[in-house]
Enzyme design. Structure first.
Site, mmCIF file in Angstrom:
data_model
loop_
_atom_site.group_PDB
_atom_site.id
_atom_site.type_symbol
_atom_site.label_atom_id
_atom_site.label_comp_id
_atom_site.label_asym_id
_atom_site.label_seq_id
_atom_site.Cartn_x
_atom_site.Cartn_y
_atom_site.Cartn_z
ATOM 1 N N ASP A 1 0.851 -1.185 0.000
ATOM 2 C CA ASP A 1 0.000 0.000 0.000
ATOM 3 C C ASP A 1 0.894 1.245 0.000
ATOM 4 O O ASP A 1 1.642 1.470 0.962
ATOM 5 C CB ASP A 1 -0.851 -0.042 1.287
ATOM 6 C CG ASP A 1 -2.140 0.726 1.176
ATOM 7 O OD1 ASP A 1 -2.153 1.765 0.505
ATOM 8 O OD2 ASP A 1 -3.129 0.289 1.799
ATOM 9 N N ASP B 1 -2.869 4.638 -2.430
ATOM 10 C CA ASP B 1 -3.826 5.306 -1.551
ATOM 11 C C ASP B 1 -4.285 6.643 -2.154
ATOM 12 O O ASP B 1 -3.450 7.427 -2.636
ATOM 13 C CB ASP B 1 -3.104 5.561 -0.210
ATOM 14 C CG ASP B 1 -4.017 6.039 0.880
ATOM 15 O OD1 ASP B 1 -4.938 5.299 1.241
ATOM 16 O OD2 ASP B 1 -3.795 7.153 1.398
ATOM 17 N N GLU C 1 -6.842 3.752 -5.346
ATOM 18 C CA GLU C 1 -8.023 4.119 -4.565
ATOM 19 C C GLU C 1 -8.455 5.499 -5.036
ATOM 20 O O GLU C 1 -7.708 6.470 -4.905
ATOM 21 C CB GLU C 1 -7.690 4.159 -3.071
ATOM 22 C CG GLU C 1 -8.933 4.440 -2.236
ATOM 23 C CD GLU C 1 -8.638 4.979 -0.854
ATOM 24 O OE1 GLU C 1 -9.491 4.842 0.027
ATOM 25 O OE2 GLU C 1 -7.560 5.570 -0.645
ATOM 26 N N HIS D 1 -10.853 -1.497 5.266
ATOM 27 C CA HIS D 1 -10.556 -0.999 6.618
ATOM 28 C C HIS D 1 -11.172 0.368 6.895
ATOM 29 O O HIS D 1 -10.984 0.907 7.984
ATOM 30 C CB HIS D 1 -9.034 -0.941 6.790
ATOM 31 C CG HIS D 1 -8.419 0.048 5.837
ATOM 32 N ND1 HIS D 1 -8.346 -0.193 4.474
ATOM 33 C CD2 HIS D 1 -7.896 1.279 6.036
ATOM 34 C CE1 HIS D 1 -7.800 0.846 3.888
ATOM 35 N NE2 HIS D 1 -7.516 1.756 4.801
ATOM 36 N N ASP D 2 -11.830 0.955 5.910
ATOM 37 C CA ASP D 2 -12.488 2.250 6.106
ATOM 38 C C ASP D 2 -14.008 2.130 6.136
ATOM 39 O O ASP D 2 -14.710 3.140 6.241
ATOM 40 C CB ASP D 2 -12.135 3.213 4.955
ATOM 41 C CG ASP D 2 -10.658 3.541 4.886
ATOM 42 O OD1 ASP D 2 -10.005 3.581 5.947
ATOM 43 O OD2 ASP D 2 -10.158 3.754 3.765
HETATM 44 C C1 GLC Z 1 -7.301 6.134 2.383
HETATM 45 C C2 GLC Z 1 -7.095 5.019 3.379
HETATM 46 C C3 GLC Z 1 -7.519 5.511 4.731
HETATM 47 C C4 GLC Z 1 -6.647 6.691 5.097
HETATM 48 C C5 GLC Z 1 -6.686 7.770 4.023
HETATM 49 C C6 GLC Z 1 -5.570 8.745 4.199
HETATM 50 O O1 GLC Z 1 -8.637 6.475 2.238
HETATM 51 O O2 GLC Z 1 -7.771 3.879 2.963
HETATM 52 O O3 GLC Z 1 -7.459 4.525 5.713
HETATM 53 O O4 GLC Z 1 -7.072 7.245 6.312
HETATM 54 O O5 GLC Z 1 -6.536 7.229 2.733
HETATM 55 O O6 GLC Z 1 -4.337 8.142 3.907
#
Ligand code: GLC
Length: 546
Positions: free
Chosen positions: A96, A196, A246, A320-321
Site C-alpha cells: 500500500d 492510496d 483508490e 478498513h475504512d
Molecule cells: C485512504 C485510506 C484511509 C486513510 C486515508 C488517508 O482512504 O484507505 O485509511 O485514512 O486514505 O491516507
C-alpha cells in the site's frame, strides 16, 4: 487475458489480523503464521495496508519512512520471509503506497519545518497570516485542510489529518523520490501495489475558495494526475504488476483513463459511489436506510460504462475504512449466513477483480461499541466531537459512529472463541466485537455450509469458468424492486445471477430459455424449483448456468 482478471485479492489490516508476539498489535509474523489459511481460500494476492515507520496517528497511513518497517509490525527480514513464504504458496504480496501525503514526522517535512527550502517545496506551503487560511477547503477528517506554522509564517495543506501533509507532485524531485520507493519494494519481489487516494495527488495551479463545497472539485482527478501516473508506472517498470488506485469521489471518465490498458496507468480502480447509498444528503455522518435502487443503478452504470470503454473495476464491499457489509446491507440475525453469501455472490460475479477484506469471509459484523472510549480511529473521534458540537447528544453521536465508524472494520480478526477472539494473548489495541463467541474462523472451517466455504466456492469458480473473469455483463430485471440481476456471457457460456437484496420474498419472472438452465449456486443451500415464475427467499442469491 489480462493477468489480473481471474485473480482474487485478500486485504489484510496487519494491526488487527493476528498478533504473533502477544503485545496486542497484529504483526507481520502473524500474517506469515496464517498463510496456509489464506492459501486454502484460493486467493492470489495479499494486499497489506501500511506497516512502514509511522507515528500511527492514522494507523500507518501517516508514513514517516516508506522503506523501513515499523518495529511494531516486525522487521525487514519478516517482510522478506513473508514475500518468500507467500510465493511458495502461489500468492503474491501487494503493498500500500501512501503517496498523496507523508506524516509530518517524515524527515522531509521535518527538514521543511527547519527551514530547508528544498524540502518546503516537497509540500504545499503558502505564505499567510494566522487568521486566514489560504482557502476554505475542509479536511476529509473534519476541520480546515490547512495548518499554520508560526515559525515559518506559512500554512501547509493536509487533505486528511493535520499530521498528514500533502506532497507537491508538481515538483519533479518528489516524483523521483516516490519512484525510488516503488523500485525498492519491487526489488524485494512484491507482485502489486495499491495506491492510496491517488486521484488526489495533482493540485490545481491556483488555489481558490470553494463556494459550493469542501474544495474537492479542485483537486479530485486533478489536472496532471494521468500524466503523473503514467510517468510513475513507466519509470518504475510496474506495468506488468497488479496495480490498483483508490479513487476518492471520482468519475467513470477518469476511471476509464486510469484503468484502460491503452493508457498505461493502472490495472484497476476502487470507487466508492456504491457505498454512499446510505448517506443522507451525501453526508457520511447522517444516517439513512440504504437506497437499494440507487445501489443497483450505480453498479449497473459503473459496470456497463467501464466495460464499454475497456476500463476495469476492483469490486468490493468491505475494507478498513468501511463498516461491515452484513451489518450494513445484510442481516446480522437469522439471515446472517444467507445474506453474507448473497452479498458475496453479487460482488464476485460482477465484471472486475474482487477483493475480500479480512473477516468478510466469515461474516464478521460491526463492532457494537457503546462508549467513545472504545473507538481509536482519528476520523471517528474527530466527528464525534464535531457532531456533539453541532447539537447531537452523545447518544445520537454514538449511534452514528456505531453505523459509520471505520473501527467497525478494524476490530480484531475472529480466529476462535478463545479470549480476545484468538487474535492475541495480550490485550488487543482495539476490543474485538462480542460476536467472536459464535462468529470465528474455527467454527467456519468446521461447518461445510459456512460463509467461508461459500467464498472458497466463489473463488474456485472464477478459476474454473472463464465467463466470470472475462465475460460481458448485462443487467437484468432492473425494474424489479430489490432484485440485483445480471447476465455474464462469453461465447456460448452464460450465467444469470439473481440476488434478492431484501429481507422479503421476491417474485421474479424468467424468460422460457433460462428456466432450462442449471442451478450453479444458491446462497440458501437448496435451490428453488426453477420456472417462469420464481420466488426468491429473503436474501437469496441464485446463479443459473446455461
Ligand atoms: C485512504 C485510506 C484511509 C486513510 C486515508 C488517508 O482512504 O484507505 O485509511 O485514512 O486514505 O491516507
Amino acid at each position: 487475458m489480462a493477468s489480473f482478471h481471474d485473480k482474487v485479492v485478500y486485504q489484510i489490516y496487519p494491526k488487527s489480523f493476528y498478533d504473533f508476539d502477544g503485545d496486542g498489535i497484529g504483526d507481520l509474523r502473524g500474517v506469515r503464521a496464517k498463510l496456509d489459511y489464506l492459501q486454502s481460500l484460493g486467493i492470489d494476492l495479499i494486499w497489506l495496508t501500511p506497516f512502514f515507520v509511522s507515528p500511527q496517528r492514522d494507523n500507518g497511513y501517516d508514513v514517516a519512512d516508506y522503506c523501513r518497517v515499523d518495529p511494531r509490525f516486525g522487521t525487514m527480514v519478516d517482510v522478506e520471509a513473508l514475500i518468500d513464504d507467500a510465493r511458495d504458496r502461489g500468492m503474491g504480496i501487494m503493498l500500500d503506497m501512501v503517496f498523496n501525503h507523508t506524516s509530518t514526522a517524515h524527515e522531509w517535512f521535518q527538514r521543511a519545518l527547519a527551514g530547508e527550502k528544498k524540502y518546503q517545496e516537497y509540500y504545499i506551503f503558502r505564505n499567510g497570516t494566522p487568521d486566514t487560511p489560504p482557502t476554505n477547503w475542509v479536511s476529509k477528517f473534519g476541520g480546515s485542510a490547512w495548518e499554520y506554522v508560526p515559525a515559518l509564517g506559512k500554512w501547509y495543506l493536509h487533505l486528511f489529518d493535520v499530521t498528514q501533509a500533502d506532497l507537491n507532485w508538481d515538483n519533479p524531485a518528489v516524483r523521483e523520490e516516490l519512484k525510488s520507493v516503488i523500485r525498492f519494494w519491487k526489488r524485494k519481489g512484491v507482485q502489486g501495489f495499491r495506491f492510496d487516494v491517488v486521484n488526489l495527488i495533482s493540485k490545481p495551479a491556483q488555489f481558490c475558495d470553494d463556494t459550493e463545497g469542501d474544495g474537492r472539485r479542485f483537486y479530485t482527478d486533478g489536472p496532471h494526475v494521468h500524466a503523473y501516473l503514467r510517468e510513475l508506472v513507466a519509470d518504475t517498470g510496474i506495468a506488468d504488476l497488479v496495480t490498483v488506485g483508490e479513487m476518492s469521489s471520482t468519475t467513470i471518465e477518469n476511471c476509464v483513463l486510469y484503468s484502460n490498458p491503452a493508457e498505461r496507468e493502472l490495472s484497476m480502480c476502487f470507487n466508492f459511489h456504491h457505498l454512499k447509498i446510505d448517506y443522507r444528503g451525501g453526508d457520511k455522518w447522517q444516517l439513512m436506510p440504504p437506497d437499494l435502487e440507487k445501489l443497483k443503478r450505480l453498479l449497473c452504470r459503473w459496470q456497463t460504462e467501464m466495460q464499454a470503454q475497456n476500463g476495469w473495476n476492483a469490486t468490493f464491499w468491505c475494507n478498513h475504512d468501511q463498516p461491515r457489509i452484513v451489518s450494513r446491507l445484510g442481516d446480522e440475525g437469522v439471515y446472517r449466513k444467507r445474506s453474507a453469501k448473497m452479498l458475496a455472490t453479487a460482488i464476485h460475479l460482477l465484471r472486475g477483480t474482487p477483493y475480500v477484506y479480512q473477516g468478510e469471509e466469515i461474516g464478521m459484523t460491526n463492532a457494537h461499541y457503546t462508549s467513545i472510549e472504545q473507538y481509536a480511529d482519528v476520523e471517528s473521534r474527530n466527528y464525534y466531537r464535531i457532531l456533539c458540537e453541532s447539537g447531537s447528544t452523545p447518544a445520537e453521536a454514538l449511534a452514528v459512529l456505531a453505523a459509520r465508524s471505520r473501527d467497525n472494520g478494524r476490530t480484531p480478526m475472529q480466529w476462535s472463541d478463545a479470549p480476545h477472539a484468538g487474535f492475541s494473548t495480550g490485550t488487543p489495541w482495539l476490543a474485538p466485537s462480542d460476536t467472536y463467541r459464535t462468529i470465528h474462523v474455527a467454527e467456519a472451517c468446521a461447518d461445510p455450509d459456512s460463509i467461508l466455504h461459500y467464498y472458497k466456492t466463489l473463488i474456485a469458480l472464477r478459476k474454473r469458468l472463464p465467463v466470470i473473469a472475462e465475460g460481458e455483463i448485462a443487467f437484468y430485471g432492473m425494474e424489479i424492486p430489490g432484485l440485483l440481476g445480471y447476465y455474464r456471457t462469453l461465447g456460448d457460456d452464460a450465467l444469470l445471477v439473481l440476488c434478492n437484496l431484501t429481507g422479503d420474498t421476491l417474485a421474479v419472472s424468467l424468460p422460457a430459455e433460462q428456466t432450462r438452465w442449471q442451478v450453479l449456486l444458491d446462497s440458501c443451500g437448496d435451490a428453488p424449483a426453477i420456472g417462469e415464475r420464481l420466488t426468491l427467499r429473503p436474501y437469496e442469491a441464485l446463479v443459473l448456468q446455461k
